[in-house]
Every structure is written in C-alpha cells, then in structure tokens.
Design a protein around this motif. Structure first.
Motif, short mmCIF file in Angstrom:
data_model
loop_
_atom_site.label_atom_id
_atom_site.label_comp_id
_atom_site.label_asym_id
_atom_site.label_seq_id
_atom_site.Cartn_x
_atom_site.Cartn_y
_atom_site.Cartn_z
N ALA A 115 0.83 -1.21 0.00
CA ALA A 115 0.00 0.00 0.00
C ALA A 115 0.86 1.26 0.00
O ALA A 115 0.64 2.18 -0.80
N VAL A 116 1.86 1.31 0.87
CA VAL A 116 2.70 2.51 0.97
C VAL A 116 3.58 2.67 -0.28
O VAL A 116 3.65 3.75 -0.87
N GLY A 117 4.24 1.58 -0.68
CA GLY A 117 5.09 1.67 -1.86
C GLY A 117 4.30 2.00 -3.12
O GLY A 117 4.72 2.81 -3.94
N GLY A 118 3.14 1.37 -3.26
CA GLY A 118 2.30 1.66 -4.42
C GLY A 118 1.77 3.08 -4.40
O GLY A 118 1.67 3.73 -5.45
N ALA A 119 1.43 3.59 -3.21
CA ALA A 119 0.94 4.96 -3.10
C ALA A 119 2.00 5.97 -3.51
O ALA A 119 1.73 6.94 -4.23
N ILE A 120 3.24 5.76 -3.06
CA ILE A 120 4.34 6.66 -3.43
C ILE A 120 4.55 6.66 -4.93
O ILE A 120 4.68 7.72 -5.57
N THR A 121 4.58 5.46 -5.52
CA THR A 121 4.78 5.37 -6.97
C THR A 121 3.65 6.07 -7.72
O THR A 121 3.89 6.81 -8.68
N ALA A 122 2.41 5.84 -7.29
CA ALA A 122 1.26 6.45 -7.97
C ALA A 122 1.27 7.97 -7.82
O ALA A 122 0.98 8.71 -8.77
N MET A 123 1.61 8.47 -6.63
CA MET A 123 1.66 9.92 -6.42
C MET A 123 2.71 10.56 -7.31
O MET A 123 2.49 11.64 -7.88
N MET A 124 3.85 9.92 -7.44
CA MET A 124 4.89 10.48 -8.31
C MET A 124 4.46 10.43 -9.78
O MET A 124 4.77 11.34 -10.56
N PHE A 125 3.73 9.40 -10.14
CA PHE A 125 3.28 9.26 -11.52
C PHE A 125 2.30 10.38 -11.90
O PHE A 125 2.35 10.91 -13.01
N VAL A 126 1.43 10.76 -10.97
CA VAL A 126 0.45 11.82 -11.27
C VAL A 126 0.95 13.19 -10.79
O VAL A 126 0.18 14.15 -10.75
N ARG A 127 2.23 13.28 -10.43
CA ARG A 127 2.87 14.53 -10.01
C ARG A 127 2.14 15.15 -8.82
O ARG A 127 1.88 16.34 -8.79
N ALA A 128 1.79 14.31 -7.86
CA ALA A 128 1.07 14.77 -6.67
C ALA A 128 1.72 14.21 -5.42
O ALA A 128 1.03 13.74 -4.51
N LEU A 129 3.05 14.27 -5.35
CA LEU A 129 3.76 13.71 -4.20
C LEU A 129 3.42 14.52 -2.95
O LEU A 129 3.61 15.74 -2.90
N HIS A 130 2.90 13.84 -1.94
CA HIS A 130 2.46 14.48 -0.70
C HIS A 130 2.76 13.51 0.44
O HIS A 130 2.14 12.44 0.54
N PRO A 131 3.74 13.79 1.30
CA PRO A 131 4.14 12.83 2.34
C PRO A 131 2.99 12.26 3.17
O PRO A 131 2.99 11.05 3.45
N PRO A 132 1.99 13.05 3.57
CA PRO A 132 0.88 12.45 4.31
C PRO A 132 0.13 11.38 3.53
O PRO A 132 -0.56 10.55 4.13
#
Length: 379
Positions: A115-132
C-alpha cells in the motif's frame, strides 16, 4: 568537556557532530504562532464538517490522522511543492485508492508495504507527491475495516472531502496572514518583471532544479525570486551602495513634445547621441525618442519631396515611446545590470519625482565596472 562532546571543539574526529544539529534555521517573528493558529483553524474546520455530516447520518465522514501531517505542510511550508493543493488533494486521494486496492488483493502483513510503496509510486506518476499520502496508505492497511466497508467512496469521503476543506482553509488563512499559497506558478506567456529573472528562462530555471534534484523542494517561480534577490544583494555589495544618480549622465540634450522630427534628426546628427528625452519646460519627463523611432516616423514616404513636406508637419510626440522604464535617482545601480545586459535596453532615463535629472547608458555602467581595473590587473 560538554562543549567538546557536542562538537564545538575543532578536534578532527569530533567535527562530524554538526551534521546532527537542527537543519532548520530559527523561525522569524511570530511565524510559529501564525502556523500553529492556522493548523488549529484548519483542523477545527474539518472537525466541524465531520460533526455536521454525522448529524445527517454520514457515517463514512470522519477525521483521519494524516490530516495533521497535511496541516503541517500547508500552514508551515506553504511554498513547498509538496504542500500545493494538487499535491495535497490528489496525493491523499490517490494513496487511498491504491491502499484500498492493496488490502483487497494482498493478504496481511504484506498489504501494508504494498500500500505505501504503491501509493508513493502512484503519487509520483500523477505529479502529486504528498508525504501524508504515505500515512493515508499505511493507516488504511493497518485498519482496513472502514475502507472495505465504504469501498471506493472512501477515497472521496472522508479522505478527499476533509483534505479539500483543509486546503481551502489554508488558501484563505495564508493569504490573510501574508503568505503566498498556492505558490507562484511560472507564466511563460507573460513577462512579469523580467529584470528580476537573471535573464534565465522558465525552462532554464527548471533545468537547474532538475540538475540538483530539487524539483520537489522549491518551485520555479520562487527559485527565480531567490536568485534575483541574491543577485541584487551581490550587486549592492559590488558597487558599494552606488546609486543611479551617482553615475548618470547629466549633460542632457532634450526635446519638447512639439519639436519637429527634422529638428530632432539634426540633434541626433549633431550630438552623436542615441536617444532624446521628451520633456516640458520644468523637465517633466513625457517619453523617449530613439533613432529607430525617428526612422520609423520618416518611413513610408513617396520620395524626398513628400518626405520633407510630411516631416515638417510631424512632431516627436507622434513617434516617442512612453518612459515606462525610467528609474529613480536613488535606485542602487546594481538593480539595472540585468536590464542593460540581458533585456536589450541601451538607455534608461533617471528621474527625481517626475523630473528628468539624467540618463544612464551601458557606457556609464561599463565605466563603473572598469573603475579600479588597473589595480586588479596581475603584475
């Protein structure tokens, strides 16, 4: 002994201690209070929305812990790309969706990491990286029951709705308290204060951020502002407080609004100058005539006779350009370096109030730069 232990001593084997010191500088003024009150208001607004929703039976609407981390970003570091509305809202929603897919398809305990690794990858893919967003994913994996019960709507309510409420509160609060949020986005179609951009394009500033891997830490527009401020400070030190009034040319050749073009042409030819300020009787500046403006005023005539007849009826007021780039006599001369070097300006009127008091040219700046050059030459 204590001083030695904490690395204040210059002993070589103890110098590494300074890497453990606080990386953040001290906050200035009342910034701590401003950010803290903002977070209080933001989370309170989210709690109010949840309370209102509960009164109408919206059981899927509740507060989630990662909102506290989002509050830190949007109120404490609103200029960070990680804190921008797109990053906060889309990042949290995307993380919730990825985490929901993970807990539905991957058994525990592996679902948490996925869940965490996939969320980070997905956020970077959509240019929406947000630590929370990483915290949203982990919380969902550790306590999957609410997400499984709500289904895909979990990403919208509570995650999306409460994050949006927090971001909207941050936009209003930051603006009211003097912070810029959302941060400045570059606008390539418009030339906003080009002299404050060091002659670097938006693309070049972006390449600098990419080269030093800082795209997630500072925005392009803010980088331009920081570099421009650094250049202005360096120029101020380089010229030791020299102002435009200190180096301007004061022996001026000027014309009036009703000066004929032929007379202006004679002044250009007789004085070997490149510009003519247009003033009135009390030296109030109205505009500037360059040689190119004068030629344009003469262009398009049928022949020498027609040229002379038409030019006798025309005045400089018909061809002059507004003196929008005039500067004050007390402006530090370093502030003009980029305009003269990169923006193509060759002459800048210098005023005191509205009165013209001098002209500053590239030659004046070059003369200033060469002052003391002989002393700096190697022997």
């Amino acid at each position: 002994m204590a001083a030695y232990f904490f690395g204040i001593s210059g002993a070589p084997h103890m110098r590494g201690w300074h890497h453990l010191y606080p990386a953040l500088p001290a906050f200035h003024g009342r910034e701590q209070l401003r950010a803290g009150i903002g977070a209080l208001i933001g989370i309170s607004m989210c709690a109010l929305i949840v309370s209102f929703g509960e009164s109408y039976g919206a059981s899927s609407l509740y507060l989630v812990a990662p909102l506290g981390a989002t509050a830190v970003l949007v109120f404490c570091v609103p200029n960070s790309p990680l804190a921008q509305p797109w990053s906060a809202i889309v990042g949290n929603v995307t993380s919730a969706l990825v985490a929901l897919a993970a807990i539905q398809n991957v058994p525990a305990p592996w679902s948490a990491g996925i869940a965490v690794g996939g969320a980070i990858t997905a956020m970077m893919f959509v240019r929406a990286l947000h630590p929370p967003g990483g915290a949203v994913a982990l919380l969902t994996a550790l306590d999957p029951a609410p997400a499984l019960k709500t289904g895909p709507l979990f990403a919208v309510m509570p995650i999306g709705l409460t994050t949006t409420a927090l971001v909207l509160t941050a936009i209003v609060y930051n603006r009211v308290t003097g912070r810029v949020y959302p941060f400045r986005q570059p606008e390539p179609e418009e030339a906003h204060e080009p002299e404050q951009r060091l002659g670097l394009s938006t693309e070049q500033l972006g390449e600098l951020l990419e080269r030093f891997n800082q795209s997630a830490n500072v925005g392009i527009a803010d980088l331009g502002r920081l570099l421009a401020a650094a250049e202005a400070e360096a120029a101020q030190h380089r010229f030791d407080g020299t102002t435009c009034g200190d180096v301007m040319t004061t022996e001026l050749v000027t014309v009036r609004l009703d000066t004929p073009l032929l007379e202006a042409a004679g002044l250009f030819r007789g004085h070997k100058i490149k510009s003519l300020p247009v003033v009135d009787s009390d030296m109030t500046l109205h505009g500037l005539v360059l040689q190119a403006d004068l030629l344009a005023g003469f262009a398009g005539q049928d022949g020498p006779t027609a040229l002379r007849q038409r030019s006798l009826r025309r005045s400089v007021s018909e061809v002059m350009r507004p003196a929008v780039r005039a500067v004050s006599h007390d402006l530090p001369v370093g502030a003009l370096l980029n305009r003269l070097a990169a923006q193509g300006s060759e002459v800048v009127p210098v005023t005191q109030g509205r009165r013209l008091v001098g002209i500053l040219t590239r030659s004046d700046i070059i003369g200033l730069l060469l002052q003391g050059a002989e002393d700096r030459l190697p022997e």
